[in-house]
Structure formats: structure tokens, C-alpha cells
Design a protein around this motif. Structure first.
Motif, short mmCIF file in Angstrom:
data_model
loop_
_atom_site.label_atom_id
_atom_site.label_comp_id
_atom_site.label_asym_id
_atom_site.label_seq_id
_atom_site.Cartn_x
_atom_site.Cartn_y
_atom_site.Cartn_z
N GLU A 59 0.80 -1.22 0.00
CA GLU A 59 0.00 0.00 0.00
C GLU A 59 0.83 1.27 0.00
OE1 GLU A 59 -2.59 0.29 3.39
OE2 GLU A 59 -0.95 0.21 4.81
N ASP A 60 2.16 1.15 0.24
CA ASP A 60 3.03 2.33 0.19
C ASP A 60 3.31 2.78 -1.24
OD1 ASP A 60 4.78 0.36 -0.66
OD2 ASP A 60 6.34 0.80 0.78
N GLY A 61 2.80 2.04 -2.23
CA GLY A 61 2.96 2.43 -3.62
C GLY A 61 4.15 1.81 -4.32
N VAL A 62 4.70 0.73 -3.76
CA VAL A 62 5.86 0.08 -4.37
C VAL A 62 5.50 -1.37 -4.71
CG1 VAL A 62 8.28 -0.58 -4.07
CG2 VAL A 62 7.45 1.57 -3.10
N LEU A 63 5.87 -1.76 -5.94
CA LEU A 63 5.75 -3.15 -6.38
C LEU A 63 7.14 -3.76 -6.28
CD1 LEU A 63 4.20 -5.52 -7.69
CD2 LEU A 63 4.80 -4.53 -9.91
N ILE A 80 5.17 2.65 -7.89
CA ILE A 80 3.92 2.74 -8.64
C ILE A 80 3.36 4.15 -8.64
CG2 ILE A 80 1.53 1.89 -8.72
CD1 ILE A 80 3.67 -0.13 -9.61
N ALA A 81 3.57 4.89 -7.57
CA ALA A 81 3.05 6.26 -7.51
C ALA A 81 3.82 7.20 -8.43
CB ALA A 81 3.09 6.77 -6.08
N LYS A 130 -3.34 5.51 -6.94
CA LYS A 130 -4.17 6.64 -6.52
C LYS A 130 -4.00 6.92 -5.03
CE LYS A 130 -7.68 5.75 -9.98
NZ LYS A 130 -9.01 5.19 -10.21
N ASN A 131 -4.08 5.87 -4.22
CA ASN A 131 -3.95 6.03 -2.77
C ASN A 131 -2.55 6.49 -2.36
OD1 ASN A 131 -6.61 5.29 -2.39
ND2 ASN A 131 -6.12 3.14 -2.08
N ALA A 132 -1.51 5.96 -3.01
CA ALA A 132 -0.14 6.35 -2.67
C ALA A 132 0.11 7.81 -3.02
CB ALA A 132 0.86 5.44 -3.39
N LEU A 133 -0.43 8.26 -4.14
CA LEU A 133 -0.26 9.67 -4.50
C LEU A 133 -0.90 10.58 -3.46
CD1 LEU A 133 -0.88 9.54 -8.35
CD2 LEU A 133 1.25 10.17 -7.20
#
Length: 147
Positions: A59-63, A80-81, A130-133
């Protein structure tokens, strides 16, 4: 080793806050994907070999991509962000299990084992982005207050 890189320009307190967030970041999706990579700015369309990787989207925006599920650290990570786009190949019958993640420096071509799995990855990637941004915008404001 977790394989987390924190910007050098942050103060020690700011780095600690960022690392605490990453270490507590929940896993949104995980599973096997086959991937190839290509440099985004390249005069020749050179692709790496196809490699099967264990992928963990947080959920921190990293794959995070690991050589296998039990690997100690990731072999690659995609912010990902910070990427430009995620494109699916559903309109190309020969690639209908795949999607492409385009960052500033690379293009990642990924394939799932079936259409449902591909669709699940696409939904998860777009939601996490979207959430990470939103989270990063909020975190940047809070980190500016930490000094």
C-alpha cells in the motif's frame, strides 16, 4: 535486508518516518508474474529475457519483484506512484494476459497466468497508485513540519 532506498536529502527524523511507514505497509496483492524490461529512452527496442518473478504490491505504492517467494530481498522495485501509466493488452489477442507498466526510465511488460489474474493486478495497481499519490501528498506536508 529490505532493499529500501530513502532520499539522501531528508533529515534523519524524516528518513525514520519514511522507513516506519514502509515497514508497516500492508500487502495489497502478491503472486507470480512473468516480466521483461526495456529502457524507456532507447533507440533500439531491446527487451530482457522473460523472467518469472514473485511480486508483492504494498500500500506504500511500491511493487517489489523477487526471484522467488522465499528470497531475502527484491531483485527489482517499481515506485507505482511515480510511473506514467499502466496499459493492458486486452485488445491484442496474442498478449491478452499482459499489461505494461511505464516508468520514467523503464517499460515493464508483465504477464499473468490468466485473464482474471491480469485484471486483478490492473485493479490493484491503479488503486494503490491513486492512494499512494494522496498519501505522499499528505506525508510531504507532515515531513516538512518534522525538523
Amino acid at each position: 535486508a529490505i532493499g529500501i532506498e530513502v532520499k539522501k536529502s531528508l533529515s534523519p527524523k524524516q528518513k525514520q518516518a519514511v522507513l516506519a511507514n514502509v515497514l508497516t505497509s500492508a500487502v495489497i496483492k502478491e503472486g507470480h508474474l512473468t516480466k521483461t524490461t526495456q529502457k524507456a529512452v532507447s533507440s533500439t527496442p531491446h527487451f530482457s529475457k522473460k523472467k518469472r518473478r514473485w511480486c508483492v504490491l504494498r500500500e506504500d505504492g511500491v511493487l517489489y519483484m523477487y526471484k522467488h517467494a522465499d528470497a531475502k530481498g527484491p531483485s527489482a522495485q517499481i515506485d507505482i506512484a511515480d510511473f506514467c501509466s499502466v496499459l493492458d493488452y486486452s485488445n491484442e489477442p496474442s498478449k491478452n494476459l499482459g499489461f505494461k507498466v511505464v516508468t520514467r526510465t523503464r517499460r515493464y511488460h508483465c504477464w499473468a497466468s490468466n485473464v482474471a489474474e491480469r485484471d486483478s493486478w490492473l485493479v490493484a495497481l491503479n488503486n494503490v497508485r491513486k492512494n499512494a499519490l494522496l498519501q505522499r501528498t499528505f506525508t510531504t506536508i507532515n515531513l516538512d513540519a518534522v525538523n
